[in-house]
Design a protein around this motif. Structure first.
Motif, mmCIF file in Angstrom:
data_model
loop_
_atom_site.group_PDB
_atom_site.id
_atom_site.type_symbol
_atom_site.label_atom_id
_atom_site.label_comp_id
_atom_site.label_asym_id
_atom_site.label_seq_id
_atom_site.Cartn_x
_atom_site.Cartn_y
_atom_site.Cartn_z
ATOM 1 N N ILE A 88 -37.231 -32.883 40.664
ATOM 2 C CA ILE A 88 -36.133 -33.165 41.600
ATOM 3 C C ILE A 88 -34.839 -33.350 40.801
ATOM 4 C CG2 ILE A 88 -35.303 -34.662 43.457
ATOM 5 C CD1 ILE A 88 -38.147 -35.611 43.904
ATOM 6 N N LYS B 207 -36.101 -35.340 49.221
ATOM 7 C CA LYS B 207 -37.319 -36.114 48.920
ATOM 8 C C LYS B 207 -38.521 -35.640 49.740
ATOM 9 C CE LYS B 207 -35.170 -40.302 47.190
ATOM 10 N NZ LYS B 207 -34.510 -41.513 47.652
ATOM 11 N N ARG C 214 -31.704 -35.032 46.691
ATOM 12 C CA ARG C 214 -32.737 -36.066 46.824
ATOM 13 C C ARG C 214 -32.512 -36.935 48.053
ATOM 14 N NH1 ARG C 214 -31.022 -40.367 42.004
ATOM 15 N NH2 ARG C 214 -28.791 -40.050 42.202
#
Ligand code: NAP
Length: 277
Positions: free
Chosen positions: A186, A171, A165
């Motif tokens: 995620i 992201k 992430r």
């Protein structure tokens, strides 16, 4: 048999189109130019910067390596980024990491003009990406999508699981997948029972930086796996996050998968920043 989803052919095609546009821009009086700001003596960083400079030269993009030294201060690096942001002859800016001890990358990336932020490092770029607005995505995250498209992997309605992430890979990759109507999960270091989640993936993106983290127990036979990880080996080689012995629908190789596409997209972004199509 797991198909190898290589990136070299895609990267060569991207570079060829970039070279054509770079030549047209130069002929029209705007020779495209990229600046790479460096403040480290780290050898793997130096290797990466040399490879970017070589790739830029190969497509007709000028590349200035602005080496501020391994003891540069936050103020010195920020001043350099402002100067390059104001320099009309420079179209793309990359801030290379690692930075000197005590210098926080988050204090510096806002100094990169968003119009020149070809590696999507300024938080404003990630914010725009998250809002579905035009912005430069980090080249590595965009390379994930480019590879999936190149190999004809459908995304709409499918389950994409991203492991990692970070703001540079995980992201933005998740946002780009969401933009393409994938259902996105995620995962990160606190995720419980990672294999139970990754086994549900139609598309699995591994962006962690741990050799062999993703093994046979994490992958279903129909999964397409994109391995973003680059982990140096004792003998000077490079391996990904994924055990190459897994049984899956497809797997990107390391090296030769995400890496070359990332570099090609950085150059393409520089051309766009210079006004190219
Ligand atoms: P990073 O900033 O260190 O982030 C790693 C992420 O992995 C973090 O979100 C971390 O979770 C997560 N993680 C760590 N251990 C985990 C575990 N056991 N299970 C699940 N998740 C775990 O790394 P990065 O900058 O995103 O880079 C990731 C990899 O991509 C590295 O190998 C890097 O070298 C490579 N990379 C390749 C390219 C290329 O062009 N090929 C470009 C950039 C990066 P937390 O957030 O909870 O800590």
């Amino acid at each position: 048999m797991t198909a190898s989803l290589g990136g070299r052919e895609l990267a060569a095609g991207l570079r060829a189109r970039t070279a054509e546009t770079a030549a047209a821009l130069a002929a029209a009086g705007t020779p495209p130019r990229l600046a790479v700001v460096v403040a480290t003596a780290d050898e793997s960083s130096a290797w990466y910067v040399r490879s970017i400079a070589k790739a830029a030269a190969g497509v007709g993009i000028g590349c200035d390596v602005v080496d501020l030294g391994a003891d540069a201060s936050t103020a010195e690096i920020r001043t350099s980024l402002h100067r390059l942001s104001d320099d009309a002859a420079v179209h793309g800016i990359i801030l290379q990491t690692p930075l000197p001890p005590g210098v926080d990358v988050a204090d510096l990336t806002p100094a990169i003009a968003p119009a020149k932020d070809v590696d999507g490092a300024n938080p404003a770029s990630l914010g725009r990406l998250a809002a579905g607005l035009p912005a430069f995505a980090p080249a590595t995250a965009e390379a994930v999508l480019a590879l999936l498209d190149h190999h004809g992997v459908a995304l709409s309605g499918r389950h994409a699981v991203v492991v990692g992430r970070s703001t540079v890979v995980g992201k933005p990759a998740a946002h780009l997948l969401l933009d393409r109507d994938a259902t996105v999960t995620i995962c990160h270091s606190r995720t419980r029972d990672l294999p139970a989640i990754t086994r549900q993936a139609d598309v699995l993106v591994a962006a962690v930086g741990r050799a062999g983290l993703i093994t046979a127990e994490h992958v279903s036979p129909g999964t397409v796996v994109i391995d973003v990880g680059t982990n140096p080996t004792a003998d000077g080689g490079l391996v990904g996050d994924v055990d190459p012995g897994i049984s899956a629908a497809g797997l990107t190789p390391v090296p030769g998968g995400v890496g070359p596409v990332t570099t090609a997209l950085l150059l393409q972004h520089t051309i766009h920043a210079a006004g190219g199509p």
